[in-house]
Motif scaffolding. Structure first.
Motif, short mmCIF file in Angstrom:
data_model
loop_
_atom_site.label_atom_id
_atom_site.label_comp_id
_atom_site.label_asym_id
_atom_site.label_seq_id
_atom_site.Cartn_x
_atom_site.Cartn_y
_atom_site.Cartn_z
N ASP A 18 7.33 -6.57 3.52
CA ASP A 18 7.21 -6.38 2.07
C ASP A 18 5.96 -5.57 1.73
O ASP A 18 5.99 -4.70 0.86
N ILE A 19 4.89 -5.83 2.43
CA ILE A 19 3.65 -5.07 2.21
C ILE A 19 3.88 -3.60 2.54
O ILE A 19 3.46 -2.71 1.80
N HIS A 20 4.60 -3.34 3.63
CA HIS A 20 4.92 -1.96 3.99
C HIS A 20 5.79 -1.29 2.92
O HIS A 20 5.58 -0.12 2.60
N LYS A 21 6.74 -2.03 2.37
CA LYS A 21 7.58 -1.50 1.30
C LYS A 21 6.74 -1.11 0.09
O LYS A 21 6.94 -0.05 -0.50
N ILE A 22 5.81 -1.97 -0.29
CA ILE A 22 4.96 -1.72 -1.45
C ILE A 22 4.08 -0.50 -1.21
O ILE A 22 3.94 0.37 -2.08
N ARG A 23 3.51 -0.41 -0.03
CA ARG A 23 2.64 0.73 0.29
C ARG A 23 3.42 2.03 0.28
O ARG A 23 2.95 3.05 -0.25
N LYS A 24 4.64 2.01 0.85
CA LYS A 24 5.47 3.22 0.86
C LYS A 24 5.87 3.60 -0.55
O LYS A 24 5.83 4.78 -0.93
N TRP A 25 6.25 2.62 -1.37
CA TRP A 25 6.63 2.87 -2.76
C TRP A 25 5.46 3.49 -3.52
O TRP A 25 5.63 4.48 -4.24
N ASN A 26 4.29 2.93 -3.34
CA ASN A 26 3.11 3.44 -4.03
C ASN A 26 2.80 4.87 -3.58
O ASN A 26 2.48 5.73 -4.40
N TYR A 27 2.90 5.13 -2.30
CA TYR A 27 2.65 6.48 -1.78
C TYR A 27 3.64 7.48 -2.39
O TYR A 27 3.25 8.55 -2.87
#
Length: 62
Positions: A18-27
């Motif tokens: 989930d953290i990876h998803k959020i970071r990718k979304w933000n990027y």
């Protein structure tokens, strides 16, 4: 330019994935934005959050 990309689905367990998803979304949202656009975006977000805190504190006092 800040892209309007839907927020990712986050699991109820809130995992590392989930953290990876959020970071990718933000990027992806901010990758083409200028420094000033990012600064303005984060300032607006922080102002909104501070307003929420102020309202919550006001509600508790009443």
């Amino acid at each position: 330019m800040i892209h309007d990309i839907p927020k990712p689905e986050i699991s109820t367990d809130f995992t590392v994935a989930d953290i990876h998803k959020i970071r990718k979304w933000n990027y992806e949202r901010l990758k083409d934005s200028t420094s000033q656009e990012r600064k303005d975006h984060y300032k607006k977000s922080s102002d909104e959050f501070e307003a929420l805190i102020k309202n919550a504190r006001h509600s508790v006092r009443q």
